[in-house]
Design an enzyme around this catalytic site. Structure first.
Site, PDB file in Angstrom:
ATOM      1  N   GLU A  27     -11.628  -4.123 -25.725  1.00 34.88           N
ATOM      2  CA  GLU A  27     -12.505  -4.075 -24.554  1.00 34.88           C
ATOM      3  C   GLU A  27     -12.657  -2.617 -24.157  1.00 34.88           C
ATOM      4  OE1 GLU A  27     -11.139  -6.108 -20.976  1.00 34.88           O
ATOM      5  OE2 GLU A  27     -13.156  -5.984 -20.120  1.00 34.88           O
ATOM      6  N   CYS A 233     -13.181  -8.865 -18.784  1.00 36.67           N
ATOM      7  CA  CYS A 233     -13.972  -8.964 -17.558  1.00 36.67           C
ATOM      8  C   CYS A 233     -15.331  -8.308 -17.707  1.00 36.67           C
ATOM      9  CB  CYS A 233     -13.233  -8.313 -16.403  1.00 36.67           C
ATOM     10  SG  CYS A 233     -11.843  -9.283 -15.892  1.00 36.67           S
ATOM     11  N   ASN A 357     -14.893 -15.725 -20.368  1.00 42.10           N
ATOM     12  CA  ASN A 357     -13.615 -15.015 -20.358  1.00 42.10           C
ATOM     13  C   ASN A 357     -12.917 -15.302 -19.042  1.00 42.10           C
ATOM     14  OD1 ASN A 357     -11.675 -12.645 -20.844  1.00 42.10           O
ATOM     15  ND2 ASN A 357     -12.662 -12.070 -18.917  1.00 42.10           N
ATOM     16  N   GLU A 358     -11.705 -15.771 -19.088  1.00 44.57           N
ATOM     17  CA  GLU A 358     -10.934 -15.994 -17.845  1.00 44.57           C
ATOM     18  C   GLU A 358     -11.786 -16.684 -16.796  1.00 44.57           C
ATOM     19  OE1 GLU A 358      -9.038 -12.522 -16.242  1.00 44.57           O
ATOM     20  OE2 GLU A 358      -7.647 -12.436 -17.924  1.00 44.57           O
TER      21      GLU A 358
HETATM   22  O1  AHR Z   1      -7.286  -6.768 -20.430  1.00 42.12           O
HETATM   23  C1  AHR Z   1      -7.679  -6.309 -19.184  1.00 42.12           C
HETATM   24  C2  AHR Z   1      -8.382  -7.366 -18.363  1.00 42.12           C
HETATM   25  O2  AHR Z   1      -7.480  -8.364 -18.040  1.00 42.12           O
HETATM   26  C3  AHR Z   1      -9.508  -8.109 -19.024  1.00 42.12           C
HETATM   27  O3  AHR Z   1     -10.717  -7.498 -18.865  1.00 42.12           O
HETATM   28  C4  AHR Z   1      -9.533  -9.407 -18.311  1.00 42.12           C
HETATM   29  O4  AHR Z   1     -10.007 -10.445 -19.118  1.00 42.12           O
HETATM   30  C5  AHR Z   1      -8.139  -9.571 -17.801  1.00 42.12           C
HETATM   31  O5  AHR Z   1      -8.115  -9.829 -16.455  1.00 42.12           O
END
Ligand code: AHR
Length: 800
Positions: A27, A233, A357-358
């Site tokens: 990321e 995120c 994601n999440e």
């Molecule tokens: O890995 C860092 C962050 O942690 C990522 O963007 C998110 O998916 C999680 O909250």
């Protein structure tokens, strides 16, 4: 003193396939891409930095005007006649007096632009002139260090008032890590510049618009089975309009000529050029031998509650279908043809796609259905990854799993960042998961820290992941990369500056597990090992404290009840002392009861967040927290802290409203916690006691080598003499990879990048062709033993 035990393994007892178990997650946070893996050396190359990205940014961030030897210029940022409309800003240098030259200087990242003596760098820019009195004026290009020493230089004649691309090759005269790119012109009129770029010629695998060699090599050297990208995120934090600067991560914006790609605000507080885009991600995955796992937004931003109406979901679903065609379609298809046009006629062979994601909240799961059905209808073989939120248990976690079961998603993405102790206490988390359910994709996990102790705990936990491969299909540590001067998040697997890179102890653990994964799990039997030791089953006693963040709430009717004796103690918030340790909390008093209920009424008077109840506080960062209206006022979560490192035990959605009276109660029964809001159970979880096992181990079989691979993790400070039995195999030699001899607090750094790293050795079994051998497992160690087949070795020797 060492202890003795026996581990038996047999080829007869094969377990689950290990498939693509261990991979990586990339990321762009911590400047992982721009200013990191992505090779570009110029920062803010298109003059697109903006306050939207970061309140300190402007279009000339990282740039400075230069006027030499009596030169005078006005520099402005214009948008009237841009190179392209998605990327509209450009710099204009009005030459007032030419002197020895006027222009711009770029600082690059970190201490500056890093050049290596003798290496070549590709400079390019778009430029045009207005009102120039001569046909063509030279623009001199140089990289200078802060003392004015010229490290590399070139000159380009720029003419005409149409945007034109110019290129030059610069060869570094010496090595320096503090270079500034200097563009100087003379003459009259003005010079307009856009997309000013400087790239090392030597990129990873010699790709144009490619990756930094040293960082990409670190990824390749892990040998990951897959790469999850581009977030995190950053995928779903953004607006719904793909043309916004602030949009969610829309892959179609990230392909094609780099100067045409729009700049993007990243939720990590900086600007993403998108120069490392989807095409580059696919190529990089291929170059490092990892299967690509793209993550797409589902038209729902849980951070800001932006939601695409279901009837407008079509283009978002098309994005997913088109992406699959882009990756895998023949060149006869629209998107397959696009891929070929970009330089890759062969399909990328994408097997997995993640939606979300999440994710928390019903709107995501409502939308997931449409993605899932559309993808499976057109690409039934595509493995779809659903989401189960950011925590290891609770309402949103269960919602994700329920959705995955209902749709028969292939995988469920689980995330958790926890203390090393949580990992050791939860080694067997997946043992009770059913092989018939969707598989777990542990898409983000880490213990808080980059010490050897963290790495040891993670290694132990990874034996649990591998041993439960019936349930766990994919797992990757997060985050992957961090530029030391732009830290958004720590810990991280790999750290770098503008010219150096090092892997953390955690990196070497990941590497050991990836290099020595194997194809099938093999059952192992243990004898003679001592009993697990329960290190911490301390009752949840200690200080109770209550508060609001900010402190704008009322608390009353606070009482502590002993659930065994029935004794009740009334507590008073108004007269309670502020906590010295925790902002916003007031200490209500200590309890040594271990079966109790604390209840209280509360009302928020103003503000945006909720309340906090700290309990079981034994000092030194060992405590529990009930966060009510935590994280953007969306959560009710129970968090356990060990030495200041938090592990969210369970989370559910809950939002605190202003001026509403709530009744809260928390029941503590030993290590079992139950939280109620207005009489309804909202969180329930056990904080599992920390139990240390004598040895964490797992075994697998690797088809290509024929090796039996044993991985053993000893988190205790004493050696263990282990007799290994292999009933149906004659062992000739054992290749050993060992990480040991370090202090638990040891870390790697630029000065000692491999202070904590494994050593390889060959261990000869005493009697040739033996079915058993003994090995001394070192204290605090991670050991990989590759058991070589004696007969295979002889066969190979003859063949050679
Ligand atoms: O890995 C860092 C962050 O942690 C990522 O963007 C998110 O998916 C999680 O909250």
């Amino acid at each position: 003193m060492s202890k003795v035990g026996r581990l038996s393994v047999s080829l007869e007892h094969r377990g689950a396939k290990l498939g693509d178990l261990f991979g990586i997650f990339f990321e762009d946070l911590n400047h992982a891409a721009d200013g990191g893996l992505y090779g570009e050396l110029v920062r803010n190359r298109s003059f697109e930095f903006d306050r939207i990205d970061n309140s300190s940014y402007h279009a000339l961030t990282a740039w400075e005007k230069i006027e030499r030897g009596g030169g005078q210029a006005q520099v402005s940022i214009q948008t009237e006649a841009p190179l392209n409309t998605k990327n509209p800003h450009y710099a204009v240098i009005e030459i007032v007096a030419e002197g020895d030259g006027v222009g711009l200087m770029n600082y690059g990242y970190n201490t500056g632009i890093s050049l290596k003596q003798g290496e070549q760098y590709l400079f390019s820019m778009y430029a045009k002139r207005e009102d120039s009195k001569s046909e063509a004026e030279a623009v001199s290009i140089a990289v200078e260090n802060p003392d004015g020493v010229v490290l590399a230089e070139a000159s380009i004649a720029v003419s005409g008032n149409e945007w034109t691309r110019y290129e030059a090759i610069l060869t570094a005269k010496s090595t320096d890590h503090s270079g500034r790119l200097i563009l100087l012109t003379k003459g009259t009129g003005s010079l307009a510049l856009d997309h000013v770029s400087l790239f090392p010629k030597e990129t990873f695998k010699q790709r144009s618009n490619g990756m930094r060699q040293d960082i990409a090599s670190m990824l390749q050297e892990l040998k990951p089975k897959f790469m999850r990208f581009p977030g995190g995120c950053l995928v779903h934090d953004g607006s719904l309009n793909a043309d916004d600067r602030n949009s969610m991560y829309r892959w179609k914006n990230t392909i094609g000529p780099v100067h045409d790609r729009p700049a993007r605000r990243s939720n990590w507080g900086y600007n993403q050029t998108l120069g490392l885009g989807y095409y580059e991600y696919f190529v990089l995955s291929e170059d490092i031998g990892a299967k690509p796992i793209p993550v797409l937004p589902a038209g729902y931003d849980p951070h800001h509650k932006r939601i695409v109406p279901i009837e407008e979901l079509g283009p978002w679903i098309d994005d997913a279908l088109d992406l699959i065609e882009f990756a895998n379609g023949s060149i006869e298809t629209t998107w397959g043809a696009k891929r070929a046009e970009l330089g890759h006629p062969e399909p990328f062979g994408m097997e997995y796609i993640a939606i979300g994601n999440e994710e928390v909240g019903e709107p995501f799961f409502e939308r997931y259905t449409y993605f899932h059905n559309a993808i499976k209808a057109r690409y039934p073989e595509m493995k779809i990854i659903n989401s189960s939120g950011p925590f290891p248990a609770g309402g949103e976690y269960e919602r994700g799993w329920a959705s995955a079961r209902e749709h028969r998603s292939d995988y469920v993405d689980e995330h958790y960042y926890v203390s090393p102790e949580w990992m050791l206490a939860n080694i067997h988390r997946y043992a009770s998961f059913s092989a018939d359910d969707p598989k777990v994709f542990l898409g983000e996990y880490a213990s808080w820290g980059n010490t050897y102790y963290n790495a040891l705990a993670e290694a132990a936990y990874m034996t649990g992941l591998q041993n439960n491969a019936h349930a766990v299909g994919l797992a990757c540590y997060a985050p992957l990369l961090c530029n030391v001067d732009y830290v958004n998040w720590r810990p991280d697997l790999i750290w770098f500056n503008n010219h150096q890179v090092f892997g953390t102890p955690n990196y070497y653990v990941q590497q050991l597990f990836m290099h020595h994964q194997g194809d099938y799990l093999l059952e192992m039997k243990a004898e003679g090992l001592s009993q697990p030791i329960t290190v911490n089953e301390a009752p949840i006693t200690g200080m109770l404290a209550l508060g609001a963040n900010p402190d704008t709430a009322e608390f009353w009717d606070i009482q502590l009840e002993n659930n065994i004796t029935g004794e009740i103690i009334k507590l008073d918030y108004a007269t309670a002392q502020g906590s010295e340790t925790y902002r916003n909390l007031r200490e209500l008093g200590k309890t040594d009861w271990d079966h109790y209920t604390i209840s209280f009424k509360a009302r928020r008077l103003e503000g945006e967040k909720g309340f906090e109840l700290s309990f079981g506080d034994r000092g030194n960062g060992n405590r529990y927290l009930w966060e009510i209206g935590g994280w953007q006022n969306q959560d009710s979560a129970l968090v356990s802290f060990v030495n200041g490192r938090g592990s969210c035990l369970t989370q559910s959605l809950f939002t605190v409203e202003t001026d509403v009276v709530y009744q809260f109660s928390l029941e503590v029964t030993g290590r079992q916690l139950k939280a109620y809001i207005n009489g309804e159970l909202i969180n329930a979880e056990e904080d599992k006691p920390l139990v240390i096992e004598p040895l964490y181990y797992t075994a697998s079989y690797e088809e290509a080598s024929g090796d039996i691979i044993v991985k053993a993790v000893n988190v205790q400070n004493q050696s263990l003499e282990i007799a290994f039995d292999v009933s149906d195999r004659s062992i000739g030699s054992v290749e050993v990879y060992e990480l040991c001899g370090c202090q638990l607090e040891d870390e790697n750094d630029f000065a000692a990048p491999t202070r904590v790293s494994p050593k390889q050795k060959l261990y000869h079994v005493e009697h040739n062709a033996a079915e058993s051998f003994t090995y001394m497992i070192q204290p605090h160690s991670i050991t990989v033993l590759r058991l070589k087949d004696e007969y295979e070795a002889i066969k190979k020797a003859y063949q050679n």
